[in-house]
Design a protein around this motif. Sequence first.
Motif, PDB file in Angstrom:
ATOM      1  N   THR A   1       0.842  -1.192   0.000  1.00 14.48           N
ATOM      2  CA  THR A   1       0.000   0.000   0.000  1.00 14.48           C
ATOM      3  C   THR A   1       0.883   1.250   0.000  1.00 14.48           C
ATOM      4  OG1 THR A   1      -0.048   0.193   2.419  1.00 14.48           O
ATOM      5  CG2 THR A   1      -1.691  -1.253   1.395  1.00 14.48           C
ATOM      6  N   ARG A   2       0.255   2.405  -0.179  1.00 15.22           N
ATOM      7  CA  ARG A   2       1.019   3.633  -0.175  1.00 15.22           C
ATOM      8  C   ARG A   2       1.705   3.846   1.180  1.00 15.22           C
ATOM      9  NH1 ARG A   2       1.929   7.840  -3.243  1.00 15.22           N
ATOM     10  NH2 ARG A   2       2.467   9.832  -2.256  1.00 15.22           N
ATOM     11  N   GLY A   3       1.054   3.354   2.224  1.00 13.15           N
ATOM     12  CA  GLY A   3       1.618   3.490   3.565  1.00 13.15           C
ATOM     13  C   GLY A   3       2.684   2.466   3.897  1.00 13.15           C
ATOM     14  N   GLY A   4       2.871   1.484   3.013  1.00 13.39           N
ATOM     15  CA  GLY A   4       3.951   0.529   3.222  1.00 13.39           C
ATOM     16  C   GLY A   4       3.524  -0.831   3.756  1.00 13.39           C
ATOM     17  N   SER A   5       2.243  -1.053   3.947  1.00 14.40           N
ATOM     18  CA  SER A   5       1.789  -2.379   4.365  1.00 14.40           C
ATOM     19  C   SER A   5       1.958  -3.354   3.205  1.00 14.40           C
ATOM     20  CB  SER A   5       0.311  -2.331   4.790  1.00 14.40           C
ATOM     21  OG  SER A   5       0.161  -1.501   5.915  1.00 14.40           O
ATOM     22  N   THR A   6       2.430  -4.561   3.526  1.00 14.77           N
ATOM     23  CA  THR A   6       2.753  -5.528   2.479  1.00 14.77           C
ATOM     24  C   THR A   6       1.983  -6.832   2.655  1.00 14.77           C
ATOM     25  OG1 THR A   6       4.624  -6.363   3.756  1.00 14.77           O
ATOM     26  CG2 THR A   6       5.075  -4.606   2.176  1.00 14.77           C
ATOM     27  N   ASN A   7       1.889  -7.555   1.545  1.00 13.89           N
ATOM     28  CA  ASN A   7       1.234  -8.854   1.534  1.00 13.89           C
ATOM     29  C   ASN A   7       1.952  -9.711   0.501  1.00 13.89           C
ATOM     30  OD1 ASN A   7      -0.734 -10.753   2.280  1.00 13.89           O
ATOM     31  ND2 ASN A   7      -1.942 -10.269   0.464  1.00 13.89           N
ATOM     32  N   TYR A   8       2.140 -11.010   0.823  1.00 14.51           N
ATOM     33  CA  TYR A   8       2.888 -11.893  -0.056  1.00 14.51           C
ATOM     34  C   TYR A   8       2.138 -13.200  -0.295  1.00 14.51           C
ATOM     35  CZ  TYR A   8       6.863  -8.889   1.043  1.00 14.51           C
ATOM     36  OH  TYR A   8       7.693  -7.802   1.206  1.00 14.51           O
ATOM     37  N   ALA A   9       2.366 -13.772  -1.463  1.00 11.36           N
ATOM     38  CA  ALA A   9       1.914 -15.133  -1.719  1.00 11.36           C
ATOM     39  C   ALA A   9       2.727 -16.070  -0.829  1.00 11.36           C
ATOM     40  CB  ALA A   9       2.111 -15.489  -3.188  1.00 11.36           C
ATOM     41  N   ASP A  10       2.096 -17.150  -0.380  1.00 12.76           N
ATOM     42  CA  ASP A  10       2.785 -18.092   0.507  1.00 12.76           C
ATOM     43  C   ASP A  10       4.059 -18.643  -0.133  1.00 12.76           C
ATOM     44  OD1 ASP A  10      -0.237 -19.569   1.935  1.00 12.76           O
ATOM     45  OD2 ASP A  10       0.901 -17.765   2.474  1.00 12.76           O
ATOM     46  N   SER A  11       4.043 -18.800  -1.443  1.00  9.96           N
ATOM     47  CA  SER A  11       5.162 -19.421  -2.143  1.00  9.96           C
ATOM     48  C   SER A  11       6.428 -18.562  -2.134  1.00  9.96           C
ATOM     49  CB  SER A  11       4.773 -19.724  -3.585  1.00  9.96           C
ATOM     50  OG  SER A  11       4.399 -18.542  -4.254  1.00  9.96           O
ATOM     51  N   VAL A  12       6.299 -17.265  -1.821  1.00  5.27           N
ATOM     52  CA  VAL A  12       7.473 -16.385  -1.860  1.00  5.27           C
ATOM     53  C   VAL A  12       7.795 -15.763  -0.510  1.00  5.27           C
ATOM     54  CG1 VAL A  12       6.960 -15.857  -4.269  1.00  5.27           C
ATOM     55  CG2 VAL A  12       6.258 -14.252  -2.481  1.00  5.27           C
ATOM     56  N   LYS A  13       6.985 -16.028   0.503  1.00  8.38           N
ATOM     57  CA  LYS A  13       7.230 -15.451   1.829  1.00  8.38           C
ATOM     58  C   LYS A  13       8.610 -15.856   2.344  1.00  8.38           C
ATOM     59  CE  LYS A  13       2.499 -14.934   3.534  1.00  8.38           C
ATOM     60  NZ  LYS A  13       1.461 -15.446   4.469  1.00  8.38           N
ATOM     61  N   GLY A  14       9.323 -14.865   2.857  1.00 10.77           N
ATOM     62  CA  GLY A  14      10.656 -15.120   3.380  1.00 10.77           C
ATOM     63  C   GLY A  14      11.753 -15.053   2.336  1.00 10.77           C
ATOM     64  N   ARG A  15      11.380 -15.010   1.048  1.00 12.38           N
ATOM     65  CA  ARG A  15      12.376 -14.947  -0.023  1.00 12.38           C
ATOM     66  C   ARG A  15      12.276 -13.646  -0.819  1.00 12.38           C
ATOM     67  NH1 ARG A  15      12.101 -18.356  -4.147  1.00 12.38           N
ATOM     68  NH2 ARG A  15       9.825 -18.682  -4.015  1.00 12.38           N
ATOM     69  N   PHE A  16      11.071 -13.154  -1.008  1.00 11.18           N
ATOM     70  CA  PHE A  16      10.851 -11.938  -1.791  1.00 11.18           C
ATOM     71  C   PHE A  16      10.489 -10.781  -0.863  1.00 11.18           C
ATOM     72  CE2 PHE A  16       9.355 -13.968  -6.069  1.00 11.18           C
ATOM     73  CZ  PHE A  16      10.478 -14.775  -6.068  1.00 11.18           C
ATOM     74  N   THR A  17      10.908  -9.583  -1.240  1.00 14.90           N
ATOM     75  CA  THR A  17      10.561  -8.381  -0.491  1.00 14.90           C
ATOM     76  C   THR A  17      10.092  -7.298  -1.455  1.00 14.90           C
ATOM     77  OG1 THR A  17      12.227  -8.876   1.203  1.00 14.90           O
ATOM     78  CG2 THR A  17      11.364  -6.624   1.120  1.00 14.90           C
ATOM     79  N   ILE A  18       8.888  -6.795  -1.219  1.00 13.09           N
ATOM     80  CA  ILE A  18       8.371  -5.684  -2.018  1.00 13.09           C
ATOM     81  C   ILE A  18       8.598  -4.390  -1.246  1.00 13.09           C
ATOM     82  CG2 ILE A  18       6.009  -5.897  -1.115  1.00 13.09           C
ATOM     83  CD1 ILE A  18       5.007  -5.066  -3.917  1.00 13.09           C
ATOM     84  N   SER A  19       8.991  -3.353  -1.966  1.00 15.94           N
ATOM     85  CA  SER A  19       9.195  -2.047  -1.336  1.00 15.94           C
ATOM     86  C   SER A  19       8.858  -0.970  -2.360  1.00 15.94           C
ATOM     87  CB  SER A  19      10.635  -1.892  -0.847  1.00 15.94           C
ATOM     88  OG  SER A  19      11.551  -1.993  -1.929  1.00 15.94           O
ATOM     89  N   ARG A  20       8.775   0.268  -1.899  1.00 15.94           N
ATOM     90  CA  ARG A  20       8.449   1.355  -2.819  1.00 15.94           C
ATOM     91  C   ARG A  20       9.121   2.633  -2.360  1.00 15.94           C
ATOM     92  NH1 ARG A  20       2.133   2.043  -2.790  1.00 15.94           N
ATOM     93  NH2 ARG A  20       2.572   4.030  -3.838  1.00 15.94           N
ATOM     94  N   ASP A  21       9.349   3.499  -3.340  1.00 17.76           N
ATOM     95  CA  ASP A  21       9.869   4.837  -3.091  1.00 17.76           C
ATOM     96  C   ASP A  21       8.816   5.804  -3.606  1.00 17.76           C
ATOM     97  OD1 ASP A  21      11.118   7.334  -3.206  1.00 17.76           O
ATOM     98  OD2 ASP A  21      13.082   6.468  -3.646  1.00 17.76           O
ATOM     99  N   ASN A  22       8.036   6.371  -2.699  1.00  9.90           N
ATOM    100  CA  ASN A  22       6.934   7.235  -3.122  1.00  9.90           C
ATOM    101  C   ASN A  22       7.426   8.502  -3.819  1.00  9.90           C
ATOM    102  OD1 ASN A  22       4.941   5.500  -2.191  1.00  9.90           O
ATOM    103  ND2 ASN A  22       4.906   6.423  -0.148  1.00  9.90           N
ATOM    104  N   ALA A  23       8.607   8.972  -3.464  1.00 13.47           N
ATOM    105  CA  ALA A  23       9.144  10.169  -4.110  1.00 13.47           C
ATOM    106  C   ALA A  23       9.466   9.910  -5.580  1.00 13.47           C
ATOM    107  CB  ALA A  23      10.390  10.650  -3.380  1.00 13.47           C
TER     108      ALA A  23
END
Length: 123
Positions: free
Chosen positions: A52-74
């Motif tokens: 989300t814009r606020g930084g809350s994340t959600n992952y598929a079970d198959s990638v949890k612990g291996r993938f990381t989503i992040s964002r730079d709002n600027a």
Amino acid sequence: QVQLVESGGGLVQPGGSLRLSCAPSASIVSINGMNWYRQAPGKQRVLVAAITRGGSTNYADSVKGRFTISRDNAKNTVYLQMNSLKPEDTAVYYCNADVLAIVGGTTRWSNYWGQGTQVTVSS
């Protein structure tokens, strides 16, 4: 015309890492939720990770612990750091986002997709 442009895909050996990036190709007003999907050959497109814009994340079970989503709002950019890659991660990865942009003189929210970037995990 706003487009989402992905980069960072490629060929990597099992256990390796890749970092995907996605950003709009034109000037926009704002971006809300940003997501990564993937589609393997012969399979449906599935959600991999969301932020989300606020930084809350959600992952598929198959990638949890291996993938990381992040964002730079600027920079209006979303990233997907993929570690410990497995052959089953091989797919075309798509960026998806809710974008507020000026289209035809009107400011409105629309959902956009990127063109996809190939990730191949193989020895």
